[in-house]
Design a protein around this motif. Structure first.
Motif, PDB file in Angstrom:
ATOM      1  N   SER A   1      20.721   0.055  19.952  1.00 53.35           N
ATOM      2  CA  SER A   1      21.209  -1.024  19.086  1.00 53.35           C
ATOM      3  C   SER A   1      21.728  -2.266  19.820  1.00 53.35           C
TER       4      SER A   1
ATOM      5  N   HIS B   1      22.951   3.973  22.598  1.00 49.50           N
ATOM      6  CA  HIS B   1      21.872   3.780  21.625  1.00 49.50           C
ATOM      7  C   HIS B   1      21.124   2.490  21.990  1.00 49.50           C
TER       8      HIS B   1
ATOM      9  N   ARG C   1      24.047  10.094  26.291  1.00 54.04           N
ATOM     10  CA  ARG C   1      25.282  10.553  25.662  1.00 54.04           C
ATOM     11  C   ARG C   1      25.776  11.803  26.346  1.00 54.04           C
TER      12      ARG C   1
ATOM     13  N   GLY D   1      18.726   7.291  11.294  1.00 53.32           N
ATOM     14  CA  GLY D   1      19.711   6.452  10.638  1.00 53.32           C
ATOM     15  C   GLY D   1      19.194   5.032  10.489  1.00 53.32           C
ATOM     16  N   ALA D   2      19.648   4.372   9.422  1.00 53.08           N
ATOM     17  CA  ALA D   2      19.151   3.016   9.156  1.00 53.08           C
ATOM     18  C   ALA D   2      20.080   2.328   8.166  1.00 53.08           C
ATOM     19  N   GLY D   3      19.738   1.110   7.823  1.00 54.16           N
ATOM     20  CA  GLY D   3      20.538   0.418   6.817  1.00 54.16           C
ATOM     21  C   GLY D   3      20.280  -1.076   6.833  1.00 54.16           C
TER      22      GLY D   3
ATOM     23  N   ALA E   1      17.890  -2.526   9.738  1.00 50.31           N
ATOM     24  CA  ALA E   1      17.775  -1.979  11.096  1.00 50.31           C
ATOM     25  C   ALA E   1      17.633  -0.472  11.002  1.00 50.31           C
ATOM     26  N   PHE E   2      17.053   0.088  12.024  1.00 48.90           N
ATOM     27  CA  PHE E   2      16.966   1.556  12.086  1.00 48.90           C
ATOM     28  C   PHE E   2      16.978   1.982  13.542  1.00 48.90           C
ATOM     29  N   GLY E   3      17.341   3.225  13.752  1.00 53.27           N
ATOM     30  CA  GLY E   3      17.332   3.762  15.113  1.00 53.27           C
ATOM     31  C   GLY E   3      16.883   5.208  15.077  1.00 53.27           C
TER      32      GLY E   3
ATOM     33  N   PHE F   1      27.491  -1.009  11.872  1.00 56.46           N
ATOM     34  CA  PHE F   1      26.686  -2.233  11.939  1.00 56.46           C
ATOM     35  C   PHE F   1      25.650  -2.347  10.831  1.00 56.46           C
ATOM     36  N   THR F   2      25.664  -1.414   9.864  1.00 53.00           N
ATOM     37  CA  THR F   2      24.792  -1.567   8.690  1.00 53.00           C
ATOM     38  C   THR F   2      25.610  -1.323   7.429  1.00 53.00           C
TER      39      THR F   2
ATOM     40  N   GLU G   1      14.524   1.467  18.379  1.00 46.78           N
ATOM     41  CA  GLU G   1      15.345   0.674  17.481  1.00 46.78           C
ATOM     42  C   GLU G   1      14.432  -0.261  16.711  1.00 46.78           C
TER      43      GLU G   1
ATOM     44  N   PHE H   1      27.200   3.574   9.212  1.00 43.43           N
ATOM     45  CA  PHE H   1      27.176   3.021  10.567  1.00 43.43           C
ATOM     46  C   PHE H   1      27.964   1.722  10.528  1.00 43.43           C
TER      47      PHE H   1
ATOM     48  N   GLN I   1      19.691  -5.268  19.440  1.00 40.65           N
ATOM     49  CA  GLN I   1      19.784  -6.111  18.232  1.00 40.65           C
ATOM     50  C   GLN I   1      20.538  -7.392  18.592  1.00 40.65           C
TER      51      GLN I   1
HETATM   52  N1  PHE Z   1      22.284   3.345  16.644  1.00 42.91           N
HETATM   53  C1  PHE Z   1      22.357   4.397  15.691  1.00 42.91           C
HETATM   54  C2  PHE Z   1      22.473   5.730  16.443  1.00 42.91           C
HETATM   55  O1  PHE Z   1      22.132   5.790  17.601  1.00 42.91           O
HETATM   56  C3  PHE Z   1      21.166   4.444  14.817  1.00 42.91           C
HETATM   57  C4  PHE Z   1      21.036   3.243  13.933  1.00 42.91           C
HETATM   58  C5  PHE Z   1      20.353   2.138  14.382  1.00 42.91           C
HETATM   59  C6  PHE Z   1      21.571   3.228  12.672  1.00 42.91           C
HETATM   60  C7  PHE Z   1      20.221   1.024  13.580  1.00 42.91           C
HETATM   61  C8  PHE Z   1      21.425   2.137  11.856  1.00 42.91           C
HETATM   62  C9  PHE Z   1      20.762   1.047  12.313  1.00 42.91           C
HETATM   63  O2  PHE Z   1      22.912   6.717  15.887  1.00 42.91           O
END
Ligand code: PHE
Length: 370
Positions: A202, A200, A226, A314-316, A337-339, A282-283, A242, A280, A205
């Motif tokens: 992330s 990812h 992946r 996804g986010a948080g 954060a979000f991805g 990290f959130t 991201e 997640f 970050q």
């Molecule tokens: N890195 C997560 C993923 O690939 C997505 C994500 C990013 C979720 C940042 C929350 C915050 O699934």
């Protein structure tokens, strides 16, 4: 009688007995050669090959002149021999000169024809070279970046080959977490420190927060990898963007506002947003961001599986544990954060059902999105 015939006979057989007869015979010969030459000049197909044939017939080892030498000159009676020799030399000189001239003529014509053929006509329309088209993924990235740049984010990019530390550990993904399973991650064989292809975006970050003090407002476009079985919606590589915002006063409201702004900008002003609880490492809290279905506007259809909602990304809020890895003060700072999966967003927005179409780079497909 045709010369070609008479040259195989001797003067005696031809009934030539005096110098006048010899001169006449050679004159006939010359006349025949001239007429053949004339006919050749009128033949539009006369080229080097036909010329060579003619040369052989007259001057070749078994040609007419050689026959004359053998059949007229050699057995000629003594008194006629000198005149036969003289006439033969005259004829030979004439044939050689005439053929040489003819050859030059043919070559000149061929050159002219070639020059005419090679001439560049600048008034003709040019050959159009197709230069392809902007890829839909590129376009989608540009659109995403435009939206986030417009609300104060800046763009950073990072490595696709990562260490487990940045890809997992520092993101609060402990050793036993399923995301670290060999099934999902490509590890690089023999790499010291066990490098891997980032799963990812992330890790950026962490890399960004390590490098700069708060506030942070970044988006990270890029490729992620992946281990998936390829099908209509999965591949071994896809694109993510991201997002990370960290400051002293960022609240869940800011998070929600930014997400809603993005969704409206990307899918249209009428699109509604919904946050669903998720997880997640990290959130905290974590959320799945859903948008009201862009096909049925929420009333339910096949695309949204009759739920009215479509899962976007996804986010948080950044988990305080993450700040510990980058020496940020979790007591003072907060952020979100979000991805997002860019391919997925593009497929949704443009109604594409087959992910592989995005990677086959067939311009006939890509040109549909100019
Ligand atoms: N890195 C997560 C993923 O690939 C997505 C994500 C990013 C979720 C940042 C929350 C915050 O699934």
């Amino acid at each position: 009688m045709l010369i070609t015939k008479s040259v195989s006979q001797s003067l005696q057989q031809l009934g030539v007995e005096n110098p006048e007869g010899v001169v006449r015979l050679f004159a006939d010969c010359d006349a025949e050669f001239e007429s053949i030459l004339l006919r050749a000049a009128e033949d539009p197909k006369m080229g080097v090959e036909q010329w060579e044939l003619m040369r052989q017939v007259w001057l070749g080892r078994k040609g007419i002149l050689s026959h004359i030498g053998d059949n007229w000159l050699k057995p000629a009676p003594k008194d006629l021999k000198p005149i036969v020799g003289q006439e033969l030399n005259k004829l030979k000189a004439h044939v050689e000169a005439a053929l040489e001239e003819k050859r030059k003529e043919i070559e000149a014509t061929a050159e002219q024809a070639a020059a005419a053929r090679d001439q560049i006509d600048l008034s003709l329309p040019g050959v159009e070279r197709a230069i392809g088209t902007r890829h839909l993924i590129r376009q989608t990235f540009d659109e995403l970046l435009r939206i986030f740049l417009s609300i104060g984010f800046s763009v950073v990019e990072g490595p696709e080959i990562e260490t487990p530390y940045y890809n997992f550990e520092a993101l609060n993904i402990p050793e036993h977490h399923p995301a670290r399973d060999n099934m999902d991650t490509f590890y690089i064989e023999g790499a010291r420190g066990g490098h891997l292809l980032r799963t990812h975006t992330s890790p950026m970050q962490i890399r960004t927060m390590e490098k700069q003090p708060p506030p942070v407002r970044i988006v990270v476009p890029g490729k992620v990898y992946r281990r998936d079985n390829p099908d209509a919606t999965h591949g071994y590589m896809f694109h993510q963007i991201e997002g990370l915002a960290v400051d002293t006063d960022i609240t869940f409201c800011d998070f929600k506002g930014a997400v809603e702004y993005f969704v409206r900008e990307f899918f249209g002003p009428k699109t509604k947003t919904r946050l669903r609880p998720s997880y997640f490492p990290f959130t905290e809290p974590s959320a799945e961001v859903d948008a009201s279905c862009h096909v049925c506007a929420g009333s339910g259809c096949r695309v949204c599986k009759f739920s009215g909602w479509i899962e976007l990304f996804g986010a948080g809020m950044v988990d305080p544990a993450v700040y510990g890895f980058v020496n940020y003060d979790p007591g003072k700072l907060s952020g979100f954060a979000f991805g997002m999966g860019v391919d997925r967003l593009a497929m949704m927005k443009y109604g594409i059902t087959e992910l592989p179409l995005l990677f086959q780079n067939d311009v006939r497909f890509l040109r549909q999105f100019p």
